[in-house]
Motif scaffolding. Structure first.
Motif, short mmCIF file in Angstrom:
data_model
loop_
_atom_site.label_atom_id
_atom_site.label_comp_id
_atom_site.label_asym_id
_atom_site.label_seq_id
_atom_site.Cartn_x
_atom_site.Cartn_y
_atom_site.Cartn_z
N THR A 58 0.91 -1.22 -0.05
CA THR A 58 0.00 -0.02 -0.07
C THR A 58 0.74 1.20 -0.07
O THR A 58 1.91 1.38 0.75
CB THR A 58 -1.02 0.05 1.06
OG1 THR A 58 -1.76 -1.14 1.27
CG2 THR A 58 -1.83 1.26 1.37
N ASP A 59 0.44 2.22 -0.75
CA ASP A 59 1.26 3.60 -0.86
C ASP A 59 2.65 3.49 -0.95
O ASP A 59 3.32 4.32 -0.29
CB ASP A 59 0.53 4.51 0.34
CG ASP A 59 -0.84 4.65 0.41
OD1 ASP A 59 -1.34 4.67 -0.59
OD2 ASP A 59 -1.46 4.65 1.79
N VAL A 60 3.13 2.97 -2.03
CA VAL A 60 4.34 2.89 -2.45
C VAL A 60 4.63 3.94 -2.93
O VAL A 60 4.23 4.31 -4.03
CB VAL A 60 4.79 1.45 -3.22
CG1 VAL A 60 6.42 1.29 -3.48
CG2 VAL A 60 4.19 0.18 -2.49
N ALA A 61 5.69 4.75 -2.33
CA ALA A 61 5.96 6.10 -2.88
C ALA A 61 7.29 5.98 -4.15
O ALA A 61 8.10 5.29 -3.79
CB ALA A 61 6.14 7.18 -2.23
N GLY A 62 7.20 6.93 -5.11
CA GLY A 62 8.41 6.96 -5.75
C GLY A 62 8.23 8.21 -7.09
O GLY A 62 6.94 8.70 -7.03
N ILE A 63 9.03 8.49 -7.94
CA ILE A 63 9.28 9.37 -8.73
C ILE A 63 9.17 8.51 -9.97
O ILE A 63 9.93 7.80 -10.39
CB ILE A 63 10.32 10.20 -9.01
CG1 ILE A 63 10.43 11.10 -7.36
CG2 ILE A 63 10.08 11.23 -10.01
CD1 ILE A 63 9.32 12.02 -7.25
N VAL A 64 8.04 8.86 -11.17
CA VAL A 64 8.25 8.06 -12.31
C VAL A 64 9.34 8.47 -12.92
O VAL A 64 9.79 9.65 -13.44
CB VAL A 64 6.93 8.49 -13.16
CG1 VAL A 64 6.97 7.93 -14.56
CG2 VAL A 64 5.59 8.02 -12.27
N THR A 65 10.06 7.46 -13.74
CA THR A 65 11.38 7.57 -14.48
C THR A 65 11.23 7.13 -15.83
O THR A 65 12.17 7.48 -16.65
CB THR A 65 12.68 6.72 -13.62
OG1 THR A 65 12.14 5.30 -13.80
CG2 THR A 65 12.95 7.25 -12.12
N GLY A 66 10.25 6.54 -16.07
CA GLY A 66 10.05 6.26 -17.32
C GLY A 66 8.66 5.59 -17.72
O GLY A 66 8.19 4.90 -16.66
N VAL A 67 7.89 5.73 -18.79
CA VAL A 67 6.77 5.07 -19.11
C VAL A 67 6.78 4.40 -20.47
O VAL A 67 7.34 4.85 -21.46
CB VAL A 67 5.62 6.18 -19.13
CG1 VAL A 67 4.37 5.89 -19.75
CG2 VAL A 67 5.80 7.10 -17.85
N ARG A 68 6.19 3.27 -20.22
CA ARG A 68 6.10 2.04 -21.71
C ARG A 68 4.78 2.17 -21.86
O ARG A 68 3.99 1.50 -21.15
CB ARG A 68 6.58 1.02 -21.19
CG ARG A 68 6.82 0.05 -22.71
CD ARG A 68 7.67 -1.11 -22.61
NE ARG A 68 7.69 -1.77 -21.38
CZ ARG A 68 8.78 -2.59 -20.74
NH1 ARG A 68 9.95 -2.55 -21.45
NH2 ARG A 68 8.54 -3.49 -19.86
N THR A 69 4.42 2.70 -23.36
CA THR A 69 3.11 2.66 -23.56
C THR A 69 2.62 1.67 -24.75
O THR A 69 1.78 1.63 -25.34
CB THR A 69 2.74 4.19 -23.99
OG1 THR A 69 3.36 4.51 -25.02
CG2 THR A 69 2.75 5.00 -23.02
N TYR A 70 3.71 0.99 -25.12
CA TYR A 70 3.68 0.20 -26.27
C TYR A 70 3.86 -1.47 -25.94
O TYR A 70 4.24 -1.55 -24.73
CB TYR A 70 4.74 0.38 -27.29
CG TYR A 70 5.99 0.26 -26.76
CD1 TYR A 70 6.98 -0.84 -26.90
CD2 TYR A 70 6.64 1.58 -26.35
CE1 TYR A 70 8.16 -0.80 -26.29
CE2 TYR A 70 8.03 1.70 -25.89
CZ TYR A 70 8.82 0.34 -25.80
OH TYR A 70 9.92 0.15 -25.17
N GLY A 71 3.48 -2.40 -26.61
CA GLY A 71 3.91 -3.58 -26.48
C GLY A 71 2.69 -4.45 -25.39
O GLY A 71 1.84 -3.78 -24.99
N SER A 72 3.13 -5.53 -24.92
CA SER A 72 1.96 -6.07 -23.93
C SER A 72 2.57 -5.89 -22.72
O SER A 72 1.85 -6.12 -21.58
CB SER A 72 2.13 -7.64 -24.33
OG SER A 72 3.56 -8.12 -24.17
N SER A 73 3.74 -5.32 -22.28
CA SER A 73 4.38 -4.98 -21.01
C SER A 73 4.11 -3.57 -20.88
O SER A 73 4.98 -2.92 -20.43
CB SER A 73 5.52 -5.39 -20.81
OG SER A 73 6.02 -5.35 -19.49
#
Length: 608
Positions: free
Chosen positions: A55-70
Motif C-alpha cells: 500500500t502507498d508505495v512512493a516514488g518518482i516516475v522515471t520512465g513510461v512504456r505505452t507500447y507492447g504487451s508490457s
C-alpha cells in the motif's frame, strides 16, 4: 528455425496473459502498509513480498512504456537506503497505457509479482513488478532521481556466482553481491534509472530497434570493434542491451564499432531477449566507426577455394538474391565450391508438401551470373517433407554450388533422402557409395534436423571429399543471464550425437585412405572450443581451421554483444599437414544493421 519475430510475438502474447499467473507467493505477513521500494526488492532476486498486496508505495516516475504487451511505468525512491544490494526502482505493470508522466510523484497500491519473461521453462530470471495497481499522482514536474552510472569501474569482472545446488543451481535465493559479480550488480539496479557514457556498439541495431554496447572497451576486443566470446569462462561483463522508450524512428541505426557518444539514460529492465536492458528515454549521439564489409583474397589457379554460407531461410519470395550473389562474387571472390545452408523449398514456408528447391537454387545461380560470377552447377538431395526442422514448411537443406570450369562433381547414383551413404575401397582409394549422399539419415541424432550431405569433387585430378552440415541449433538453451548458473545447454545433447556420426563417417574415409583430402563444413551451431568441436575433431580426424586465425578474428556470428564462432570448416590431416592453406572468416553480415544473413561466410583455400 522459427523466425525471431514469430518467437517474440508468441512470447509477448504469453507475457500479456501470464503476468499475474507467473507470480511467486512467499510466506510473510499478509499485508504490508507504506512499503518502500527497497523493501519490496529485497537483497535477493525475488521479493520477500511476492504475491502480497502493498500500500502507498512512493516514488518518482522515471520512465513510461505505452507500447507492447508490457505496458506500465517505472518508479524510483529518491531517498535510497544504504544497502547496495537493494534496488530503489520497480516496474508497475498497468496492462493498458499508463496515465502518468516522467517526473510525477506517485503512490502505488497493488500486488507484488515475480514475472518470468518467456515463462518459467525459459530458465530466465524474474522481474519484480507491482501489478493490478491503483495509482495516485501526488505532484508533477519533479526532478528524476539521478541516474546510476554503469562503467568499467562499477561492473565487476566476475560474471555470476554459482547457483544454489539445493535449488537446482538457481541464484534467485542468494544474497546479491553487486561488488563481486556482474549479474548481481545489474540485478541490484533492476528498475532504477541508469546511465552509460561513450559506449562502443558491439551488436548492430536489429529490426526490433535494439542494439548492444560495452562499457568495457578493452574487454576481449575484436580488431573491428566487437567483443569476442572466446570461452565459457569469458562472459564479457561489460555488455548491455539498449532499447528505446521513445520513437523508433529516432533510434540510432548502428554497426559494430560505432559509438554512442554522450549519455544514454533510462530504467534498467530485464527481458526475454537479452536479459538486462537499459530502456533509454535519452540516447547518445551515434558516431560511425567506418566499418566496411570484408573481401577475401582470390584463389590462385592451383588453389581450390571452398566456402560455407548460411543464407538464412532463402526462398524464391526473398528480395536478397542479388545481395547474396554480390557477396559470393565480390566478397567471396567466387569460390570453386560453396556449401549453402538454409536453402528452402520452392514455395518457402508454405506447408503443402513441396520439397524441391530447384527454383530457389537456380534463382541464386542466375543472380550470380548477373553479378559477373561463374555459371555454377549444383547438387543436393531433397529432404522428406517436414522432417529436417527449421521453419515449418520450409524444408531447409544444404546445397553444393560448384564452378564446372574449375572443379568437377563425381556423380554416383544411389543417394536419396533416406539411404545412408557409405565408403568403399576402389583401387586403394576411398570412394563414396553415392555422390551426393546423406550421412546416416535414419539415425535418431538427425530427428527434426538437417542431415549431412556428402559428395566427391575432383580438382586437378585429385579427389576431395566434402561434407556439408547444419547441426542442431541452440534453441532451448538457457541464456547467459538465466537464473540457473551455470546455465544448461540442452541442445548439446543432440548436437554431440550428430558430431559423433560426422566424425565416424570421416574416420571411415580415412581408414580406407589415410591421406584423403576431407572437408566437413557448415553451420555447426557451436563454438570452436565447444564439446561439439572436440567431438568433430576426435582422434585427429579433423581440425577446425578457423583456429588458424588470430583469436581476435575468430567469429562468424554476433549474439547479444558476443561475437562467436558458429560456422566452421574442418579439415583432415592431409590438408592441415601441408600447411598450404589459408582461412578467412569474411565479415559481411554479422556486424551490420543491414545484414542479409545473420552468419558470415567462411572460405578455405588450399592446394590438394
Amino acid at each position: 528455425m522459427p523466425s525471431k519475430s514469430s518467437a517474440r510475438l508468441a512470447a509477448l502474447t504469453v507475457a500479456a496473459v501470464c503476468t499475474a499467473a507467473s507470480a511467486v507467493a512467499l510466506t510473510s505477513p499478509a499485508h504490508a502498509d507504506s512499503m518502500r521500494i527497497h523493501d519490496i526488492q529485497g537483497s535477493t532476486r525475488t521479493s520477500p513480498y511476492a504475491g502480497q498486496k502493498v500500500t502507498d508505495v512512493a516514488g518518482i516516475v522515471t520512465g513510461v512504456r505505452t507500447y507492447g504487451s508490457s505496458k506500465g511505468f517505472w518508479i524510483q525512491d529518491p531517498n535510497p537506503d544504504d544497502n547496495p544490494a537493494t534496488s530503489e526502482g520497480v516496474f508497475v505493470f498497468t496492462s493498458s497505457a499508463p496515465k502518468v508522466a516522467v517526473g510525477d510523484s506517485v503512490t502505488v497500491t497493488g500486488t507484488v509479482s515475480e514475472f518470468v519473461p518467456g515463462g518459467t521453462s525459459s530458465g530466465n530470471q524474474s522481474l519484480t513488478e507491482i501489478t493490478k495497481p491503483t495509482v495516485t499522482v501526488v505532484s508533477s514536474g519533479n526532478a528524476v532521481p539521478a541516474a546510476t552510472v554503469i562503467d568499467a569501474k562499477s561492473v565487476p569482472s566476475r560474471y555470476t556466482p554459482a547457483g544454489d545446488t539445493a535449488a537446482n543451481n538457481s541464484v534467485n535465493g542468494l544474497t546479491l553481491q553487486p561488488k563481486k559479480y556482474a549479474l548481481d550488480f545489474y540485478e541490484s539496479l533492476e528498475g532504477m534509472n541508469v546511465q552509460v557514457r561513450n559506449t562502443r556498439v558491439v551488436t548492430a541495431t536489429d529490426p526490433y530497434t535494439e542494439l548492444w554496447v560495452t562499457v568495457k572497451s578493452h574487454e576481449n576486443p575484436t580488431r573491428r570493434g566487437g567483443t569476442l566470446y572466446g570461452s565459457y569462462d569469458s562472459q564479457n561483463t561489460g555488455r548491455l542491451q539498449i532499447q528505446s522508450l521513445g520513437a523508433t524512428a529516432a533510434f540510432p541505426v548502428a554497426n559494430v564499432g560505432d559509438t554512442l557518444t554522450g549519455t544514454t539514460t533510462g530504467p534498467m529492465d530485464y527481458n526475454q531477449f537479452g536479459g538486462y536492458t537499459l530502456v533509454a528515454n535519452e540516447i547518445g549521439t551515434l558516431k560511425s566507426g567506418g566499418l566496411t564489409r570484408e573481401t577475401t583474397k582470390k584463389q590462385s589457379r592451383g588453389e581450390l577455394a571452398v566456402a560455407t554460407y548460411n543464407v538464412e531461410n532463402l526462398d524464391p519470395s526473398d528480395k536478397t538474391f542479388d545481395a547474396h550473389a554480390a557477396a559470393i562474387v565480390n566478397n567471396l571472390q567466387s569460390p570453386d565450391i560453396v556449401s549453402l545452408e538454409e536453402i528452402q523449398d520452392n514455395n518457402g514456408a508454405t506447408d503443402d508438401g513441396t520439397v524441391a528447391a530447384d527454383v530457389t537454387v537456380n534463382k541464386l545461380i542466375d543472380a550470380i551470373v548477373a553479378a559477373g560470377g561463374p555459371k555454377y552447377d549444383w547438387r543436393s538431395i531433397n529432404p522428406v517433407n517436414d522432417q529436417d526442422g527449421g521453419e515449418p514448411g520450409g524444408n531447409i537443406r544444404q546445397v553444393f554450388l560448384f564452378n564446372p570450369e574449375r572443379v568437377s562433381f563425381t556423380d554416383r547414383a544411389g543417394g536419396d533422402s533416406t539411404t545412408a551413404v557409405g565408403v568403399t575401397k576402389v583401387q586403394g582409394k576411398a570412394q563414396l557409395t553415392a555422390s551426393p549422399g546423406r550421412v546416416a539419415p535414419a539415425d535418431d541424432a538427425w530427428k527434426s534436423s538437417r542431415k549431412p550431405l556428402a559428395a566427391e569433387f575432383v580438382f586437378h585430378g585429385k579427389t576431395v571429399f566434402v561434407i556439408a552440415n547444419h547441426l542442431n541449433s541452440k534453441g532451448g538453451d538457457q541464456g547467459l543471464t538465466a537464473q540457473y548458473q551455470p546455465v544448461v545447454r540442452s541442445s548439446e545433447i543432440q548436437r554431440h550425437a550428430q558430431a559423433t556420426l560426422v566424425n565416424a563417417f570421416v574416420k571411415n574415409i580415412l581408414d580406407v585412405q589415410k591421406n584423403a583430402d576431407v572437408i566437413a563444413l557448415g553451420d555447426m551451431n557451436d563454438f570452436e572450443f565447444s564439446g561439439t568441436a572436440q567431438i568433430l575433431e576426435g582422434d585427429g580426424a579433423l581440425w577446425s581451421a578457423i583456429k588458424s586465425l588470430p583469436r581476435s578474428e575468430r567469429y562468424t556470428y554476433d549474439y547479444q554483444g558476443n561475437q562467436q564462432v558458429l560456422d566452421q570448416i574442418l579439415i583432415s590431416p592431409a590438408i592441415r599437414r601441408g600447411c598450404d592453406f589459408a582461412y578467412d572468416s569474411v565479415h559481411v553480415n554479422s556486424e551490420f544493421n543491414d545484414q542479409i544473413s545473420d552468419h558470415d561466410p567462411q572460405v578455405l583455400r588450399f592446394k590438394p
